[in-house]
Design a protein around this motif. Structure first.
Motif, PDB file in Angstrom:
ATOM      1  N   MET A  86       0.851  -1.195   0.000  1.00 18.51           N
ATOM      2  CA  MET A  86       0.000   0.000   0.000  1.00 18.51           C
ATOM      3  C   MET A  86       0.887   1.245   0.000  1.00 18.51           C
ATOM      4  N   ARG A  87       0.455   2.257  -0.819  1.00 19.40           N
ATOM      5  CA  ARG A  87       1.252   3.499  -0.884  1.00 19.40           C
ATOM      6  C   ARG A  87       0.279   4.660  -0.655  1.00 19.40           C
ATOM      7  N   VAL A  88       0.795   5.704  -0.050  1.00 20.36           N
ATOM      8  CA  VAL A  88      -0.048   6.891   0.111  1.00 20.36           C
ATOM      9  C   VAL A  88       0.803   8.144  -0.079  1.00 20.36           C
ATOM     10  N   HIS A  89       0.244   9.113  -0.831  1.00 22.41           N
ATOM     11  CA  HIS A  89       0.945  10.375  -1.070  1.00 22.41           C
ATOM     12  C   HIS A  89       0.610  11.338   0.061  1.00 22.41           C
ATOM     13  N   LEU A  90       1.642  11.848   0.734  1.00 27.31           N
ATOM     14  CA  LEU A  90       1.412  12.792   1.837  1.00 27.31           C
ATOM     15  C   LEU A  90       2.537  13.823   1.825  1.00 27.31           C
ATOM     16  N   PRO A  91       2.249  15.061   1.402  1.00 25.69           N
ATOM     17  CA  PRO A  91       3.288  16.101   1.446  1.00 25.69           C
ATOM     18  C   PRO A  91       3.816  16.234   2.876  1.00 25.69           C
ATOM     19  N   LEU A  92       5.145  16.342   3.015  1.00 20.82           N
ATOM     20  CA  LEU A  92       5.766  16.419   4.349  1.00 20.82           C
ATOM     21  C   LEU A  92       6.774  17.568   4.365  1.00 20.82           C
ATOM     22  N   PRO A  93       7.014  18.157   5.539  1.00 21.34           N
ATOM     23  CA  PRO A  93       7.997  19.247   5.633  1.00 21.34           C
ATOM     24  C   PRO A  93       9.419  18.714   5.404  1.00 21.34           C
ATOM     25  N   VAL A 141      11.989  18.699   7.227  1.00 21.12           N
ATOM     26  CA  VAL A 141      12.367  17.783   8.323  1.00 21.12           C
ATOM     27  C   VAL A 141      11.126  16.957   8.654  1.00 21.12           C
ATOM     28  N   ALA A 142      11.138  15.726   8.217  1.00 20.17           N
ATOM     29  CA  ALA A 142       9.918  14.897   8.364  1.00 20.17           C
ATOM     30  C   ALA A 142       9.663  14.590   9.846  1.00 20.17           C
ATOM     31  N   PRO A 143       8.394  14.635  10.263  1.00 18.34           N
ATOM     32  CA  PRO A 143       8.055  14.334  11.663  1.00 18.34           C
ATOM     33  C   PRO A 143       8.165  12.828  11.923  1.00 18.34           C
ATOM     34  N   ALA A 144       8.117  12.439  13.190  1.00 19.66           N
ATOM     35  CA  ALA A 144       8.179  10.992  13.534  1.00 19.66           C
ATOM     36  C   ALA A 144       6.843  10.316  13.221  1.00 19.66           C
ATOM     37  N   THR A 145       5.756  11.100  13.395  1.00 13.20           N
ATOM     38  CA  THR A 145       4.428  10.526  13.053  1.00 13.20           C
ATOM     39  C   THR A 145       3.677  11.530  12.174  1.00 13.20           C
ATOM     40  N   ALA A 146       2.681  11.006  11.466  1.00 12.56           N
ATOM     41  CA  ALA A 146       1.871  11.889  10.606  1.00 12.56           C
ATOM     42  C   ALA A 146       0.438  11.378  10.595  1.00 12.56           C
ATOM     43  N   ARG A 147      -0.503  12.285  10.298  1.00  6.30           N
ATOM     44  CA  ARG A 147      -1.927  11.916  10.277  1.00  6.30           C
ATOM     45  C   ARG A 147      -2.408  11.845   8.827  1.00  6.30           C
ATOM     46  N   LEU A 148      -3.096  10.777   8.517  1.00  7.68           N
ATOM     47  CA  LEU A 148      -3.725  10.631   7.197  1.00  7.68           C
ATOM     48  C   LEU A 148      -5.209  10.909   7.379  1.00  7.68           C
ATOM     49  N   GLU A 149      -5.713  11.931   6.680  1.00  9.54           N
ATOM     50  CA  GLU A 149      -7.129  12.294   6.856  1.00  9.54           C
ATOM     51  C   GLU A 149      -7.815  12.392   5.496  1.00  9.54           C
ATOM     52  N   GLY A 150      -9.097  12.652   5.510  1.00 11.76           N
ATOM     53  CA  GLY A 150      -9.845  12.887   4.269  1.00 11.76           C
ATOM     54  C   GLY A 150      -9.724  11.733   3.284  1.00 11.76           C
ATOM     55  N   GLU A 151      -9.503  12.044   2.028  1.00  9.35           N
ATOM     56  CA  GLU A 151      -9.451  11.067   0.937  1.00  9.35           C
ATOM     57  C   GLU A 151      -8.350  10.026   1.183  1.00  9.35           C
ATOM     58  N   HIS A 207      -9.212   6.132   1.463  1.00 10.05           N
ATOM     59  CA  HIS A 207      -8.661   5.120   0.538  1.00 10.05           C
ATOM     60  C   HIS A 207      -7.916   4.021   1.303  1.00 10.05           C
ATOM     61  N   LEU A 208      -7.111   4.445   2.277  1.00 11.34           N
ATOM     62  CA  LEU A 208      -6.263   3.468   2.982  1.00 11.34           C
ATOM     63  C   LEU A 208      -7.089   2.565   3.898  1.00 11.34           C
ATOM     64  N   VAL A 209      -7.977   3.170   4.648  1.00  7.11           N
ATOM     65  CA  VAL A 209      -8.666   2.378   5.703  1.00  7.11           C
ATOM     66  C   VAL A 209      -9.980   1.790   5.203  1.00  7.11           C
ATOM     67  N   ARG A 210     -10.759   2.583   4.466  1.00  8.85           N
ATOM     68  CA  ARG A 210     -12.075   2.095   4.039  1.00  8.85           C
ATOM     69  C   ARG A 210     -11.950   1.233   2.779  1.00  8.85           C
ATOM     70  N   VAL A 211     -11.105   1.693   1.816  1.00 12.73           N
ATOM     71  CA  VAL A 211     -11.021   0.932   0.560  1.00 12.73           C
ATOM     72  C   VAL A 211     -10.022  -0.230   0.696  1.00 12.73           C
ATOM     73  N   LEU A 212      -8.820   0.087   1.166  1.00  9.75           N
ATOM     74  CA  LEU A 212      -7.788  -0.971   1.242  1.00  9.75           C
ATOM     75  C   LEU A 212      -7.874  -1.757   2.545  1.00  9.75           C
ATOM     76  N   ARG A 213      -8.763  -1.318   3.468  1.00 14.25           N
ATOM     77  CA  ARG A 213      -8.992  -2.045   4.734  1.00 14.25           C
ATOM     78  C   ARG A 213      -7.685  -2.188   5.538  1.00 14.25           C
ATOM     79  N   ALA A 214      -6.857  -1.173   5.508  1.00 16.78           N
ATOM     80  CA  ALA A 214      -5.612  -1.238   6.287  1.00 16.78           C
ATOM     81  C   ALA A 214      -5.952  -1.212   7.776  1.00 16.78           C
ATOM     82  N   THR A 230       1.983  -2.097   7.437  1.00 17.92           N
ATOM     83  CA  THR A 230       3.012  -1.170   6.929  1.00 17.92           C
ATOM     84  C   THR A 230       2.505  -0.556   5.614  1.00 17.92           C
ATOM     85  N   VAL A 231       2.825   0.720   5.427  1.00 17.89           N
ATOM     86  CA  VAL A 231       2.484   1.400   4.174  1.00 17.89           C
ATOM     87  C   VAL A 231       3.714   2.164   3.716  1.00 17.89           C
TER      88      VAL A 231
END
Ligand code: SAM
Length: 243
Positions: free
Chosen positions: A1-8, A10-20, A24-31, A36-37
């Motif tokens: 599974m892959r997901v596009h997420l713009p990051l600063p 200096v990438a943070p240790a954690t990130a939030r995936l929201e909206g579309e 896609h990740l949780v509802r469609v791909l049932r992650a 791991t993604v």
């Protein structure tokens, strides 16, 4: 599974995936938690990530170290705006074939007219097609899709590059022979392709005056969407990245 997420930077240790992205990740791909993604930031970095938590409308991922795959040559495609949804195919398959930037162009023989509101809606759709294609084919970067502009402006917007105008009336020089001079280097390249009705002689001459070289893809007259993808395939192959 892959997901596009713009990051600063200096990438943070954690990130939030929201909206579309969440949908896609949780509802469609049932992650699920613990899965791991691969997160890619769209500007050339990939991160191994693990789903640490899933909330009602967000997934929290723990990011691993950044991996930066070797970048391909920057290739801009100035595409004479074709009718219907042909540009969708050029965006989708052109992303798979290494285009870094798409510059849709209004040309003398373009049959498509786009006004303000419709142009904005189309641009959003085009950008989504390129992002989805980048996600699907494993790219770390997402190609830029520029707003449709008159040909000379689209060409200027594609940025400094060795420019080739695909000209079915060119009898002498082929794209692969003309490209030889750029082989082994990382020069950015710009390809200009006409719409269904082709480029006028004045347009080809104007592009040549701006530094573009007219090149042939061979004896057959290709459809505009075929010519774009064939030219990208030739360059990707010559750069050792295809077949
Ligand atoms: N003049 C063409 C005809 O007679 O049908 C119309 C243009 S062609 C369908 C669309 C575009 O694809 C052209 O403007 C050109 O950029 C590109 N193209 C098609 N065949 C090509 C070839 N053999 N060599 C270079 N470019 C080609």
């Amino acid at each position: 599974m892959r997901v596009h997420l713009p990051l600063p930077e200096v990438a943070p240790a954690t990130a939030r995936l929201e909206g579309e992205r969440f949908h896609h990740l949780v509802r469609v791909l049932r992650a699920a938690v613990g899965d791991t993604v691969e997160v890619f930031d769209g500007r050339g970095r990939c991160f191994g990530a693990r789903i640490a938590a899933i909330e009602a409308d967000a997934a929290v991922v723990e990011l691993g170290p950044a991996v930066v795959p070797r970048a391909l040559r920057r290739i801009a495609l100035v595409q004479g705006l074709p009718k219907g949804d042909k540009l969708d195919a050029v965006l989708r398959h052109g992303t798979e074939l290494g285009a870094s930037c798409f510059a849709p162009a209004f040309t003398e023989r373009s049959l498509v007219k786009l006004d303000g509101a419709r142009a904005a809606v189309r641009l959003k759709r085009w950008a989504r097609i390129a992002e989805e294609a980048a996600r699907q084919c494993g790219r770390a970067d997402v190609p830029q899709v520029l707003p449709a502009k008159p040909l000379a402006d689209a060409f200027a917007g594609a940025g400094p590059a060795r420019a080739f105008v695909l000209d079915e009336e060119e009898a002498g020089m082929t794209l692969s022979r003309a490209f030889e001079a750029a082989l082994g280097k990382t020069d950015p390249v710009c390809l200009v392709v006409g719409p269904e009705g082709g480029l006028s002689r004045v347009e080809v001459e104007t592009l040549c005056a701006l530094g573009a070289q007219p090149v042939s893809l061979g004896r057959r007259i290709l459809r505009t969407e075929t010519a774009s993808l064939a030219a990208l395939s030739v360059l990707l192959h010559l750069d050792g990245e295809l077949g």
